[in-house]
Design a protein around this motif. Structure first.
Motif, PDB file in Angstrom:
ATOM      1  N   LEU A 240     -38.077  22.032 -14.438  1.00 25.87           N
ATOM      2  CA  LEU A 240     -37.434  22.539 -13.235  1.00 25.87           C
ATOM      3  C   LEU A 240     -37.721  24.017 -12.981  1.00 25.87           C
ATOM      4  O   LEU A 240     -37.254  24.569 -12.006  1.00 25.87           O
ATOM      5  CB  LEU A 240     -35.922  22.317 -13.302  1.00 25.87           C
ATOM      6  CG  LEU A 240     -35.461  20.865 -13.226  1.00 25.87           C
ATOM      7  CD1 LEU A 240     -33.951  20.798 -13.209  1.00 25.87           C
ATOM      8  CD2 LEU A 240     -36.018  20.171 -12.014  1.00 25.87           C
ATOM      9  N   ASP A 241     -38.492  24.653 -13.850  1.00 25.13           N
ATOM     10  CA  ASP A 241     -38.829  26.054 -13.620  1.00 25.13           C
ATOM     11  C   ASP A 241     -39.765  26.225 -12.432  1.00 25.13           C
ATOM     12  O   ASP A 241     -39.915  27.315 -11.913  1.00 25.13           O
ATOM     13  CB  ASP A 241     -39.428  26.675 -14.876  1.00 25.13           C
ATOM     14  CG  ASP A 241     -40.687  25.976 -15.340  1.00 25.13           C
ATOM     15  OD1 ASP A 241     -40.934  24.836 -14.899  1.00 25.13           O
ATOM     16  OD2 ASP A 241     -41.416  26.553 -16.152  1.00 25.13           O
ATOM     17  N   LYS A 242     -40.372  25.146 -11.964  1.00 23.47           N
ATOM     18  CA  LYS A 242     -41.268  25.190 -10.805  1.00 23.47           C
ATOM     19  C   LYS A 242     -40.560  24.745  -9.518  1.00 23.47           C
ATOM     20  O   LYS A 242     -41.192  24.595  -8.493  1.00 23.47           O
ATOM     21  CB  LYS A 242     -42.474  24.277 -11.022  1.00 23.47           C
ATOM     22  CG  LYS A 242     -43.299  24.638 -12.224  1.00 23.47           C
ATOM     23  CD  LYS A 242     -44.028  25.930 -12.012  1.00 23.47           C
ATOM     24  CE  LYS A 242     -44.938  26.194 -13.189  1.00 23.47           C
ATOM     25  NZ  LYS A 242     -45.415  27.543 -13.229  1.00 23.47           N
ATOM     26  N   LEU A 243     -39.253  24.533  -9.597  1.00 26.12           N
ATOM     27  CA  LEU A 243     -38.487  24.050  -8.449  1.00 26.12           C
ATOM     28  C   LEU A 243     -37.715  25.204  -7.814  1.00 26.12           C
ATOM     29  O   LEU A 243     -37.012  25.931  -8.496  1.00 26.12           O
ATOM     30  CB  LEU A 243     -37.526  22.945  -8.887  1.00 26.12           C
ATOM     31  CG  LEU A 243     -36.817  22.188  -7.787  1.00 26.12           C
ATOM     32  CD1 LEU A 243     -37.807  21.379  -6.959  1.00 26.12           C
ATOM     33  CD2 LEU A 243     -35.771  21.260  -8.380  1.00 26.12           C
ATOM     34  N   GLU A 244     -37.888  25.381  -6.513  1.00 33.82           N
ATOM     35  CA  GLU A 244     -37.190  26.416  -5.763  1.00 33.82           C
ATOM     36  C   GLU A 244     -36.460  25.776  -4.593  1.00 33.82           C
ATOM     37  O   GLU A 244     -36.767  24.650  -4.196  1.00 33.82           O
ATOM     38  CB  GLU A 244     -38.182  27.452  -5.230  1.00 33.82           C
ATOM     39  CG  GLU A 244     -38.867  28.238  -6.308  1.00 33.82           C
ATOM     40  CD  GLU A 244     -39.820  29.283  -5.753  1.00 33.82           C
ATOM     41  OE1 GLU A 244     -40.218  29.177  -4.572  1.00 33.82           O
ATOM     42  OE2 GLU A 244     -40.156  30.204  -6.506  1.00 33.82           O
ATOM     43  N   TYR A 245     -35.506  26.514  -4.040  1.00 34.03           N
ATOM     44  CA  TYR A 245     -34.771  26.012  -2.887  1.00 34.03           C
ATOM     45  C   TYR A 245     -34.529  27.136  -1.893  1.00 34.03           C
ATOM     46  O   TYR A 245     -34.575  28.317  -2.226  1.00 34.03           O
ATOM     47  CB  TYR A 245     -33.453  25.360  -3.305  1.00 34.03           C
ATOM     48  CG  TYR A 245     -32.407  26.331  -3.805  1.00 34.03           C
ATOM     49  CD1 TYR A 245     -31.421  26.812  -2.952  1.00 34.03           C
ATOM     50  CD2 TYR A 245     -32.390  26.767  -5.124  1.00 34.03           C
ATOM     51  CE1 TYR A 245     -30.458  27.697  -3.405  1.00 34.03           C
ATOM     52  CE2 TYR A 245     -31.439  27.638  -5.589  1.00 34.03           C
ATOM     53  CZ  TYR A 245     -30.472  28.103  -4.716  1.00 34.03           C
ATOM     54  OH  TYR A 245     -29.531  28.985  -5.168  1.00 34.03           O
ATOM     55  N   ARG A 246     -34.269  26.731  -0.658  1.00 30.94           N
ATOM     56  CA  ARG A 246     -33.890  27.657   0.409  1.00 30.94           C
ATOM     57  C   ARG A 246     -32.650  27.095   1.092  1.00 30.94           C
ATOM     58  O   ARG A 246     -32.493  25.885   1.214  1.00 30.94           O
ATOM     59  CB  ARG A 246     -34.987  27.807   1.465  1.00 30.94           C
ATOM     60  CG  ARG A 246     -36.190  28.501   0.968  1.00 30.94           C
ATOM     61  CD  ARG A 246     -37.128  28.973   2.044  1.00 30.94           C
ATOM     62  NE  ARG A 246     -37.522  27.957   3.007  1.00 30.94           N
ATOM     63  CZ  ARG A 246     -38.262  28.216   4.069  1.00 30.94           C
ATOM     64  NH1 ARG A 246     -38.665  29.441   4.315  1.00 30.94           N
ATOM     65  NH2 ARG A 246     -38.604  27.275   4.891  1.00 30.94           N
ATOM     66  N   LEU A 247     -31.802  27.994   1.553  1.00 26.76           N
ATOM     67  CA  LEU A 247     -30.616  27.621   2.314  1.00 26.76           C
ATOM     68  C   LEU A 247     -30.782  28.082   3.745  1.00 26.76           C
ATOM     69  O   LEU A 247     -31.426  29.095   4.013  1.00 26.76           O
ATOM     70  CB  LEU A 247     -29.365  28.263   1.709  1.00 26.76           C
ATOM     71  CG  LEU A 247     -29.005  27.825   0.297  1.00 26.76           C
ATOM     72  CD1 LEU A 247     -27.855  28.666  -0.234  1.00 26.76           C
ATOM     73  CD2 LEU A 247     -28.635  26.356   0.270  1.00 26.76           C
TER      74      LEU A 247
ATOM     75  N   GLY B 128     -44.300  15.286  -9.977  1.00 25.85           N
ATOM     76  CA  GLY B 128     -43.144  14.997  -9.143  1.00 25.85           C
ATOM     77  C   GLY B 128     -41.853  15.135  -9.944  1.00 25.85           C
ATOM     78  O   GLY B 128     -41.831  14.918 -11.155  1.00 25.85           O
ATOM     79  N   LEU B 129     -40.781  15.508  -9.280  1.00 30.62           N
ATOM     80  CA  LEU B 129     -39.487  15.688  -9.930  1.00 30.62           C
ATOM     81  C   LEU B 129     -38.428  14.858  -9.226  1.00 30.62           C
ATOM     82  O   LEU B 129     -38.410  14.778  -7.999  1.00 30.62           O
ATOM     83  CB  LEU B 129     -39.059  17.159  -9.886  1.00 30.62           C
ATOM     84  CG  LEU B 129     -39.910  18.148 -10.653  1.00 30.62           C
ATOM     85  CD1 LEU B 129     -39.463  19.568 -10.349  1.00 30.62           C
ATOM     86  CD2 LEU B 129     -39.800  17.870 -12.142  1.00 30.62           C
ATOM     87  N   LYS B 130     -37.563  14.268 -10.015  1.00 29.89           N
ATOM     88  CA  LYS B 130     -36.420  13.539  -9.470  1.00 29.89           C
ATOM     89  C   LYS B 130     -35.178  14.322  -9.856  1.00 29.89           C
ATOM     90  O   LYS B 130     -34.935  14.568 -11.042  1.00 29.89           O
ATOM     91  CB  LYS B 130     -36.364  12.122 -10.019  1.00 29.89           C
ATOM     92  CG  LYS B 130     -35.290  11.285  -9.378  1.00 29.89           C
ATOM     93  CD  LYS B 130     -35.379   9.846  -9.819  1.00 29.89           C
ATOM     94  CE  LYS B 130     -34.334   9.021  -9.102  1.00 29.89           C
ATOM     95  NZ  LYS B 130     -34.404   7.615  -9.518  1.00 29.89           N
ATOM     96  N   ILE B 131     -34.411  14.742  -8.848  1.00 27.88           N
ATOM     97  CA  ILE B 131     -33.222  15.552  -9.097  1.00 27.88           C
ATOM     98  C   ILE B 131     -32.029  14.968  -8.335  1.00 27.88           C
ATOM     99  O   ILE B 131     -32.186  14.178  -7.413  1.00 27.88           O
ATOM    100  CB  ILE B 131     -33.433  17.015  -8.650  1.00 27.88           C
ATOM    101  CG1 ILE B 131     -33.791  17.078  -7.163  1.00 27.88           C
ATOM    102  CG2 ILE B 131     -34.470  17.698  -9.491  1.00 27.88           C
ATOM    103  CD1 ILE B 131     -33.760  18.468  -6.568  1.00 27.88           C
ATOM    104  N   ARG B 132     -30.854  15.393  -8.774  1.00 31.67           N
ATOM    105  CA  ARG B 132     -29.608  15.137  -8.053  1.00 31.67           C
ATOM    106  C   ARG B 132     -28.997  16.495  -7.775  1.00 31.67           C
ATOM    107  O   ARG B 132     -29.081  17.397  -8.605  1.00 31.67           O
ATOM    108  CB  ARG B 132     -28.660  14.296  -8.886  1.00 31.67           C
ATOM    109  CG  ARG B 132     -29.170  12.904  -9.119  1.00 31.67           C
ATOM    110  CD  ARG B 132     -28.208  12.121  -9.951  1.00 31.67           C
ATOM    111  NE  ARG B 132     -26.938  12.124  -9.249  1.00 31.67           N
ATOM    112  CZ  ARG B 132     -25.887  11.422  -9.611  1.00 31.67           C
ATOM    113  NH1 ARG B 132     -25.936  10.681 -10.668  1.00 31.67           N
ATOM    114  NH2 ARG B 132     -24.771  11.477  -8.930  1.00 31.67           N
TER     115      ARG B 132
END
Length: 151
Positions: A49-56, A77-81
């Motif tokens: 998950l260190d390669k996963l970013e988000y925006r609000l 690919g990543l599967k997240i909740r």
């Protein structure tokens, strides 16, 4: 003569069905009035998950909404909740209106952006915190962020 027409019809139907399931690229910048910078989900200590970013993103006109979009910078690919919680009113935001659920499961493809998920806010200045779970049971919580934090 009917058999070749049936085969062509079946091939055409299969081709059109494949086109209809293609995911449309979404951009949170087009869906919201104000968009934040990219935030890392788990920092450097939690692969993959260190390669996963988000925006609000926020809408400035009623009904007020906050949106979130994840971007996967990695090659897998990543599967997240995940869930968004309004810490001002102390309630979870419903992100999946079809299932009336505050918790969403998403598969974020490699080197791509995910869908834009949004929930309704009571007030434009409410602060929200994001909680993310991976499929191995890891959990990450982010500090509350509001529209006033972007200024």
């Amino acid at each position: 003569m009917r058999k070749p027409n049936f085969i062509w019809g079946a091939l055409l139907a299969a081709f059109c069905a494949g086109l209809s399931s293609a995911q449309v690229d979404q951009d949170i910048g087009k869906a919201c009035d104000v968009v934040s910078a990219y935030f890392p989900v788990a920092g450097k200590a939690a692969p993959p998950l260190d390669k996963l970013e988000y925006r609000l993103g926020w809408n400035k006109k009623p009904p007020y909404r906050i949106s979130v979009q994840f971007t996967n910078l990695g090659y897998a690919g990543l599967k997240i909740r995940f869930a968004l919680r309004d810490v001002t009113s102390k309630k979870a935001l419903v992100l999946d209106a079809a299932r009336n659920s505050p918790v969403v499961t998403e598969n974020v493809g490699p080197a791509s952006a995910g869908a834009v998920w949004s929930g309704r806010l009571d007030n434009l200045h409410d602060r929200c915190s994001l909680r993310v779970w991976d499929m191995d049971g890891g959990e990450w919580g982010e500090k509350p962020v509001g529209l006033q934090d972007l200024k």
